[in-house]
Design a protein around this motif. Structure first.
Motif, short mmCIF file in Angstrom:
data_model
loop_
_atom_site.label_atom_id
_atom_site.label_comp_id
_atom_site.label_asym_id
_atom_site.label_seq_id
_atom_site.Cartn_x
_atom_site.Cartn_y
_atom_site.Cartn_z
N SER A 1 6.90 56.21 36.85
CA SER A 1 6.16 57.33 36.27
C SER A 1 5.19 57.97 37.25
O SER A 1 4.62 59.01 36.95
CB SER A 1 5.37 56.84 35.05
OG SER A 1 4.37 55.91 35.48
N ASP B 1 -3.51 56.40 36.93
CA ASP B 1 -2.71 57.63 36.91
C ASP B 1 -3.34 58.61 37.88
O ASP B 1 -4.33 59.27 37.56
CB ASP B 1 -2.67 58.22 35.50
CG ASP B 1 -1.66 59.36 35.39
OD1 ASP B 1 -1.47 60.08 36.39
OD2 ASP B 1 -1.07 59.50 34.32
N ARG C 1 2.52 56.29 38.10
CA ARG C 1 1.30 55.51 37.93
C ARG C 1 1.36 54.26 38.81
O ARG C 1 2.42 53.88 39.29
CB ARG C 1 1.12 55.10 36.47
CG ARG C 1 0.96 56.29 35.54
CD ARG C 1 0.60 55.92 34.12
NE ARG C 1 1.59 55.07 33.50
CZ ARG C 1 1.45 54.54 32.27
NH1 ARG C 1 0.37 54.79 31.56
NH2 ARG C 1 2.40 53.79 31.75
N GLY D 1 14.39 50.92 36.89
CA GLY D 1 13.03 51.26 36.49
C GLY D 1 12.23 50.11 35.91
O GLY D 1 11.02 50.23 35.74
N GLU E 1 8.04 49.75 31.53
CA GLU E 1 6.82 50.55 31.44
C GLU E 1 6.85 51.49 30.24
O GLU E 1 5.84 51.66 29.56
CB GLU E 1 6.64 51.36 32.73
CG GLU E 1 5.48 52.32 32.69
CD GLU E 1 5.43 53.27 33.87
OE1 GLU E 1 4.40 53.94 34.01
OE2 GLU E 1 6.41 53.36 34.63
N SER E 2 7.99 52.10 29.96
CA SER E 2 8.05 53.11 28.91
C SER E 2 7.89 52.52 27.50
O SER E 2 7.31 53.14 26.63
CB SER E 2 9.36 53.91 28.99
OG SER E 2 10.46 53.06 28.81
#
Length: 116
Positions: A6, A29, A8, A57, A75-76
């Motif tokens: 992402s 972020d 981050r 990912g 992460e998502s």
């Protein structure tokens, strides 16, 4: 520190000055110039571990002081997928993502579950 898909950055775990493993982490972020705590997850507390972003990912957490757990983190969804336990806690992994998507771990230093 681990750069996530992402954009981050994840800083996970660590230990305090008395050797207690710290649960949780920090997500940074850079685009929003913001930091947030990551505490609502099942990633094992650890220090001296590796965290490697895989080609799909997911993040592979390998070993660490006082833990032999290998875990995947999405992460998502914030989902944690246990993979396996190693033979003994180990820290100092050098994790290298190979061209075929596999992760090569080397440079392991054994630790003790009772280490302080």
């Amino acid at each position: 520190m681990t750069l996530l898909p992402s954009g981050r950055v994840l800083i996970w775990g660590g230990q305090d000055r008395t050797g207690n493993l710290q649960p949780g982490g920090i997500l940074i972020d850079p685009e929003l110039k913001a930091m947030s705590l990551l505490v609502d997850t099942e990633i094992a507390p650890r220090a001296g571990h590796s965290a490697t972003v895989l080609t799909n990912g997911l993040v592979l957490f390998a070993g660490g002081r006082k833990t032999s757990r290998f875990q995947l983190w999405d992460e998502s969804s914030n989902e944690v997928i246990p993979i396996a336990d190693g033979p003994a806690p180990a820290q100092g992994y050098l994790a290298e993502l190979q061209a075929d998507g596999k992760v090569r771990l080397s440079g392991v230093k054994g630790t003790s579950n009772n280490a302080g």
